[in-house]
Structures are given as structure tokens and as C-alpha cells.
Design a protein around this motif. Structure first.
Motif, PDB file in Angstrom:
ATOM      1  N   ALA A 194       0.816  -1.219   0.000  1.00  0.00           N
ATOM      2  CA  ALA A 194       0.000   0.000   0.000  1.00  0.00           C
ATOM      3  C   ALA A 194       0.845   1.263   0.000  1.00  0.00           C
ATOM      4  CB  ALA A 194      -0.937   0.000   1.206  1.00  0.00           C
ATOM      5  N   THR A 195       0.392   2.233  -0.775  1.00  0.00           N
ATOM      6  CA  THR A 195       1.064   3.517  -0.878  1.00  0.00           C
ATOM      7  C   THR A 195       0.031   4.625  -0.777  1.00  0.00           C
ATOM      8  OG1 THR A 195       2.646   4.784  -2.191  1.00  0.00           O
ATOM      9  CG2 THR A 195       0.897   3.682  -3.389  1.00  0.00           C
ATOM     10  N   ALA A 196       0.474   5.868  -0.668  1.00  0.00           N
ATOM     11  CA  ALA A 196      -0.464   6.978  -0.504  1.00  0.00           C
ATOM     12  C   ALA A 196       0.007   8.183  -1.291  1.00  0.00           C
ATOM     13  CB  ALA A 196      -0.617   7.346   0.973  1.00  0.00           C
ATOM     14  N   PHE A 197      -0.942   8.995  -1.700  1.00  0.00           N
ATOM     15  CA  PHE A 197      -0.680  10.223  -2.457  1.00  0.00           C
ATOM     16  C   PHE A 197      -1.854  11.150  -2.252  1.00  0.00           C
ATOM     17  CE2 PHE A 197      -2.436   6.801  -4.966  1.00  0.00           C
ATOM     18  CZ  PHE A 197      -3.606   7.342  -5.452  1.00  0.00           C
ATOM     19  N   GLN A 198      -1.618  12.433  -2.388  1.00  0.00           N
ATOM     20  CA  GLN A 198      -2.714  13.391  -2.256  1.00  0.00           C
ATOM     21  C   GLN A 198      -3.517  13.403  -3.549  1.00  0.00           C
ATOM     22  OE1 GLN A 198      -1.828  17.551  -1.715  1.00  0.00           O
ATOM     23  NE2 GLN A 198      -3.541  17.839  -0.306  1.00  0.00           N
ATOM     24  N   ILE A 199      -4.813  13.451  -3.416  1.00  0.00           N
ATOM     25  CA  ILE A 199      -5.710  13.385  -4.574  1.00  0.00           C
ATOM     26  C   ILE A 199      -6.426  14.720  -4.745  1.00  0.00           C
ATOM     27  CG2 ILE A 199      -7.734  12.518  -3.317  1.00  0.00           C
ATOM     28  CD1 ILE A 199      -6.475  11.126  -6.674  1.00  0.00           C
ATOM     29  N   GLY A 200      -6.622  15.103  -5.996  1.00  0.00           N
ATOM     30  CA  GLY A 200      -7.420  16.294  -6.287  1.00  0.00           C
ATOM     31  C   GLY A 200      -6.673  17.595  -6.247  1.00  0.00           C
ATOM     32  N   THR A 201      -5.331  17.548  -6.224  1.00  0.00           N
ATOM     33  CA  THR A 201      -4.552  18.785  -6.155  1.00  0.00           C
ATOM     34  C   THR A 201      -3.474  18.861  -7.230  1.00  0.00           C
ATOM     35  OG1 THR A 201      -3.005  17.816  -4.555  1.00  0.00           O
ATOM     36  CG2 THR A 201      -4.897  19.018  -3.663  1.00  0.00           C
ATOM     37  N   GLY A 202      -3.516  17.981  -8.211  1.00  0.00           N
ATOM     38  CA  GLY A 202      -2.493  17.977  -9.237  1.00  0.00           C
ATOM     39  C   GLY A 202      -1.217  17.282  -8.814  1.00  0.00           C
ATOM     40  N   SER A 203      -1.259  16.549  -7.721  1.00  0.00           N
ATOM     41  CA  SER A 203      -0.079  15.845  -7.242  1.00  0.00           C
ATOM     42  C   SER A 203       0.133  14.525  -7.961  1.00  0.00           C
ATOM     43  CB  SER A 203      -0.193  15.584  -5.737  1.00  0.00           C
ATOM     44  OG  SER A 203      -0.301  16.799  -5.041  1.00  0.00           O
ATOM     45  N   VAL A 204      -0.891  14.051  -8.655  1.00  0.00           N
ATOM     46  CA  VAL A 204      -0.808  12.843  -9.473  1.00  0.00           C
ATOM     47  C   VAL A 204      -1.340  13.174 -10.862  1.00  0.00           C
ATOM     48  CG1 VAL A 204      -0.947  11.188  -7.573  1.00  0.00           C
ATOM     49  CG2 VAL A 204      -3.044  12.088  -8.558  1.00  0.00           C
ATOM     50  N   ILE A 205      -1.288  12.215 -11.767  1.00  0.00           N
ATOM     51  CA  ILE A 205      -1.775  12.465 -13.122  1.00  0.00           C
ATOM     52  C   ILE A 205      -3.265  12.813 -13.092  1.00  0.00           C
ATOM     53  CG2 ILE A 205      -0.014  11.092 -14.269  1.00  0.00           C
ATOM     54  CD1 ILE A 205      -1.985   8.774 -14.403  1.00  0.00           C
ATOM     55  N   GLN A 206      -3.691  13.590 -14.094  1.00  0.00           N
ATOM     56  CA  GLN A 206      -5.055  14.113 -14.109  1.00  0.00           C
ATOM     57  C   GLN A 206      -6.109  13.013 -14.096  1.00  0.00           C
ATOM     58  OE1 GLN A 206      -6.027  17.514 -16.731  1.00  0.00           O
ATOM     59  NE2 GLN A 206      -3.859  17.445 -17.334  1.00  0.00           N
ATOM     60  N   GLY A 207      -5.825  11.917 -14.760  1.00  0.00           N
ATOM     61  CA  GLY A 207      -6.802  10.835 -14.810  1.00  0.00           C
ATOM     62  C   GLY A 207      -7.153  10.300 -13.438  1.00  0.00           C
ATOM     63  N   TRP A 208      -6.156  10.217 -12.552  1.00  0.00           N
ATOM     64  CA  TRP A 208      -6.421   9.775 -11.185  1.00  0.00           C
ATOM     65  C   TRP A 208      -7.227  10.832 -10.434  1.00  0.00           C
ATOM     66  CZ3 TRP A 208      -2.640   6.310  -8.146  1.00  0.00           C
ATOM     67  CH2 TRP A 208      -2.214   5.244  -8.941  1.00  0.00           C
ATOM     68  N   ASP A 209      -6.826  12.092 -10.552  1.00  0.00           N
ATOM     69  CA  ASP A 209      -7.568  13.159  -9.877  1.00  0.00           C
ATOM     70  C   ASP A 209      -9.024  13.185 -10.307  1.00  0.00           C
ATOM     71  OD1 ASP A 209      -5.635  14.165  -8.188  1.00  0.00           O
ATOM     72  OD2 ASP A 209      -5.058  15.825  -9.494  1.00  0.00           O
ATOM     73  N   LYS A 210      -9.261  13.078 -11.592  1.00  0.00           N
ATOM     74  CA  LYS A 210     -10.626  13.186 -12.118  1.00  0.00           C
ATOM     75  C   LYS A 210     -11.487  11.981 -11.738  1.00  0.00           C
ATOM     76  CE  LYS A 210      -9.571  16.148 -16.107  1.00  0.00           C
ATOM     77  NZ  LYS A 210     -10.495  17.238 -15.717  1.00  0.00           N
ATOM     78  N   ALA A 211     -10.876  10.796 -11.686  1.00  0.00           N
ATOM     79  CA  ALA A 211     -11.672   9.579 -11.489  1.00  0.00           C
ATOM     80  C   ALA A 211     -11.825   9.171 -10.033  1.00  0.00           C
ATOM     81  CB  ALA A 211     -11.041   8.429 -12.279  1.00  0.00           C
ATOM     82  N   LEU A 212     -10.823   9.406  -9.204  1.00  0.00           N
ATOM     83  CA  LEU A 212     -10.838   8.827  -7.865  1.00  0.00           C
ATOM     84  C   LEU A 212     -11.492   9.713  -6.811  1.00  0.00           C
ATOM     85  CD1 LEU A 212      -7.353   7.076  -7.819  1.00  0.00           C
ATOM     86  CD2 LEU A 212      -9.589   6.130  -8.425  1.00  0.00           C
ATOM     87  N   VAL A 213     -11.522  11.023  -7.030  1.00  0.00           N
ATOM     88  CA  VAL A 213     -12.288  11.886  -6.125  1.00  0.00           C
ATOM     89  C   VAL A 213     -13.760  11.525  -6.251  1.00  0.00           C
ATOM     90  CG1 VAL A 213     -13.017  14.251  -5.629  1.00  0.00           C
ATOM     91  CG2 VAL A 213     -10.628  13.775  -6.193  1.00  0.00           C
ATOM     92  N   GLY A 214     -14.419  11.284  -5.131  1.00  0.00           N
ATOM     93  CA  GLY A 214     -15.825  10.900  -5.150  1.00  0.00           C
ATOM     94  C   GLY A 214     -16.067   9.407  -5.067  1.00  0.00           C
ATOM     95  N   LYS A 215     -15.026   8.607  -5.250  1.00  0.00           N
ATOM     96  CA  LYS A 215     -15.170   7.165  -5.055  1.00  0.00           C
ATOM     97  C   LYS A 215     -15.203   6.857  -3.562  1.00  0.00           C
ATOM     98  CE  LYS A 215     -15.104   5.988  -9.449  1.00  0.00           C
ATOM     99  NZ  LYS A 215     -15.061   7.318 -10.059  1.00  0.00           N
ATOM    100  N   ASN A 216     -15.429   5.608  -3.206  1.00  0.00           N
ATOM    101  CA  ASN A 216     -15.549   5.218  -1.803  1.00  0.00           C
ATOM    102  C   ASN A 216     -14.367   4.378  -1.353  1.00  0.00           C
ATOM    103  OD1 ASN A 216     -18.554   5.479  -2.826  1.00  0.00           O
ATOM    104  ND2 ASN A 216     -18.607   5.721  -0.610  1.00  0.00           N
ATOM    105  N   VAL A 217     -14.005   4.527  -0.097  1.00  0.00           N
ATOM    106  CA  VAL A 217     -13.017   3.635   0.494  1.00  0.00           C
ATOM    107  C   VAL A 217     -13.564   2.210   0.414  1.00  0.00           C
ATOM    108  CG1 VAL A 217     -11.813   2.978   2.604  1.00  0.00           C
ATOM    109  CG2 VAL A 217     -12.046   5.399   2.000  1.00  0.00           C
TER     110      VAL A 217
END
Length: 326
Positions: A266-289
Motif C-alpha cells: 500500500a502507498t499513498a498520495f494526495q488526490i485532487g490537487t495535481g499531485s498525481v496524473i489528471q486521470g487519477w484526480d478526475k476519477a478517484l475523487v468521489g469514489k468510496n473507500v
């Protein structure tokens, strides 16, 4: 995710860390038998003001103080933590680096880039002694760490920073979030069949997923996504530190180019702030744990903006297990 893997997956923050190669207070510092400790003014979450009296002599020993104590969970070694931080040189009223100085991306919606780290592992942004000061503190706490560059940064002190080992540095760290997730955690539940035109995912326990690209199918030109396992945890919000397992392959040849399972889990990264590629930001915000998400990301939302990347022209396919948020 190790350092090289983070560089590949994330469009890493341009934090001006010149130092490293790899509550309210009064207007005066606090005098101790060993010298003066800086005061920190401002509220948790807001950029702090570090106050040092003119001509004051810094304490000659490293000092770690809880400026304000939070009411959240107690952080322990092995936890993923999300932090704000700033650092100043003694009696120089300007940050040498930090998260508050970073510009948010247009899609960030009011949240700004922060550091996401795992206690007990090498940090991308903070010296080991500064990061470890978070151990045992509560989420919502603001900490002061003061000491010499030689003691706090040590052999990793960047000679181009202009700092000497004897220079005193003052760090302020806000513990914004934390998550305790086992390295071998994975999404649980019955997996849905792939939708028409989507790759097939076979995810053996405790191992990288096998992702099969549909034969004869052209790569989509838009972002595609499917929740394969539906989790029951909280929704992922922009700005949080997302803890995940993932496997990525190239649509063009189906070859795996990366997986968290190949780097300790397991790894971690900030989501929704441009810290990862746009596809991850756009798709993973709003998903559920607890979700397992299948993503197909065209180059424009992957590494297309970085021509030097070996993946710049590839459509990327990911299976992502969302395990927690910090």
C-alpha cells in the motif's frame, strides 16, 4: 511506493526544498536555559508566522513542541500522514520551502498541495527527524521543531542551499490527516465483470493484478472508468491523502509498467490537487473507500504533457484498490 515509483506515478509537487538533496504566541521568543525558542503565531491550517526576537540566541539543543494539540487520532509509526509544513532560517522572516507556498491547480477547488508520507519510511519532503516528530501526536496538532541544520537535516543538507550545518532552522508542521492501513490490505468483495470494451482484471490476493486488454479494440480517447468492487467506506474528497494498491499496464501492449505490490504494498498520495496524473484526480475523487476501480486514461490525462516521459504516448490502464484516506 518507493521513490522511483512515486516519480513515475505522480506529477510531483514543485516544492522549493532548498535544504534536502534526496496557537498564538507573543511577539517575543521563549527564553530557556539553553537559549531562545521561536514563537509560532496563527491558527492550525493557516500559514504560520514564526516570530524570533532580534539578536536572540537560539537554543543550542533541538526542541520539539506541540504548539496546539488536536483532537483527532493519535499518529503512530507505520501510519500514512498528510501534513502542511514550512521552514525558516533563524531570524530570517521568509520560508525556505513548504506546502503553503504551493499554488493550487485550477481543478483543486480550494485545496492546496500537501505532503503525504508514511512514518518510518524515507520522506520526499521532510528530514527524518522532522517527520518523526509527528509520531505520538494527534491529528489536528501543530508542532514546532527547532534545531541546527546539521542535527535536523544531517548529511542530506544540500550544499547549494547556502546553509551551514550550524545554522538554526525552525519548522512548523500541521498534522492534517492520518490513516492506519496495513501494507498488504486489498479491496474485498465480489468483482463485477468488465463492461463492453473495457479490459479484464484478475486480482489474485497479495499480488499485482493481471490486466488483459480487449483484442482488436482501439484505445479510447476519453477517460473511462468502472467500479469493479463497491466499497462501503466514506467518499474520497479532494485534498485527502488516498491510500491504495494499484497495478498499471499499457493499453498498447498490455505490459505492466508498475504496481504497488512490487514496492512493498500500500502507498499513498494526495488526490485532487495535481499531485498525481489528471486521470487519477478526475476519477478517484468521489469514489468510496473499499472500491476497486478500473481506469483507462488517455495520454492527455496521463503523461502526455511530459514529452520526456517514457509513457507520454501511452494509454494507461490501472486497477486501483482504495484502502483509506488520511
Amino acid at each position: 511506493m518507493n521513490y522511483n515509483t512515486k516519480r513515475r506515478i505522480a506529477a510531483l509537487l514543485a516544492v522549493p526544498v532548498l535544504l534536502i538533496t534526496a496557537a498564538c504566541g507573543s511577539d517575543s521568543g521563549k527564553d530557556t536555559a539553553e537559549g531562545t525558542v521561536a514563537e509560532v503565531k496563527g491558527k492550525f491550517g493557516a500559514q504560520p508566522d514564526v516570530v524570533v526576537p532580534k539578536d536572540a540566541k537560539a537554543a543550542d539543543k533541538t526542541v520539539i513542541e506541540t504548539v496546539t494539540e488536536g483532537s483527532g487520532a493519535t499518529v503512530k509509526k507505520g501510519d500514512f500522514v498528510r501534513l502542511d509544513w514550512t521552514v525558516e532560517k533563524w531570524q530570517e522572516d521568509k520560508p525556505l520551502g513548504g506546502t503553503w507556498a504551493q499554488q493550487q491547480t485550477p481543478d483543486a477547488k480550494g485545496v492546496h498541495p500537501q505532503a503525504v508520507e508514511r512514518l518510518g519510511q524515507p520522506s520526499q519532503q521532510l528530514p527524518e527527524k522532522v517527520l518523526n516528530a509527528v509520531d505520538g501526536k494527534k491529528v489536528g496538532s501543530r508542532l514546532l521543531v527547532q534545531g541546527t541544520a546539521g542535527d535536523l537535516v544531517g548529511e542530506n543538507l544540500n550544499p547549494q542551499s547556502g546553509l551551514k550545518a550550524t545554522d538554526t532552522l525552525v519548522w512548523v508542521v500541521d498534522v492534517a490527516g492520518a490513516a492506519a492501513v496495513d501494507s498488504k490490505a486489498e479491496a474485498k468483495g465480489t468483482q463485477a465483470a468488465p463492461e463492453a470494451g473495457m479490459p479484464e482484471v484478475k486480482a489474485p490476493s497479495q499480488a499485482a493484478a493481471t490486466i488483459t486488454i480487449p483484442k482488436g479494440q482501439k484505445a479510447p480517447t476519453e477517460l473511462k472508468q468502472q467500479v469493479l468492487i463497491k466499497g462501503t467506506g466514506p467518499k474520497v474528497e479532494a485534498g485527502q491523502g488516498l491510500v491504495a494498491q494499484y497495478t498499471g499496464v499499457k493499453w498498447e501492449d498490455g505490459k505492466k509498467f508498475d504496481s504497488s505490490w512490487d514496492h512493498g504494498g500500500a502507498t499513498a498520495f494526495q488526490i485532487g490537487t495535481g499531485s498525481v496524473i489528471q486521470g487519477w484526480d478526475k476519477a478517484l475523487v468521489g469514489k468510496n473507500v473499499g472500491d476497486r476501480v478500473l481506469l483507462v486514461i488517455p495520454p492527455a490525462l496521463g503523461y502526455g504533457a511530459n514529452p520526456s516521459s517514457e509513457l507520454a504516448k501511452n494509454t494507461l490502464v490501472f486497477s486501483v484498490d482504495i484502502l483509506g484516506v488520511a
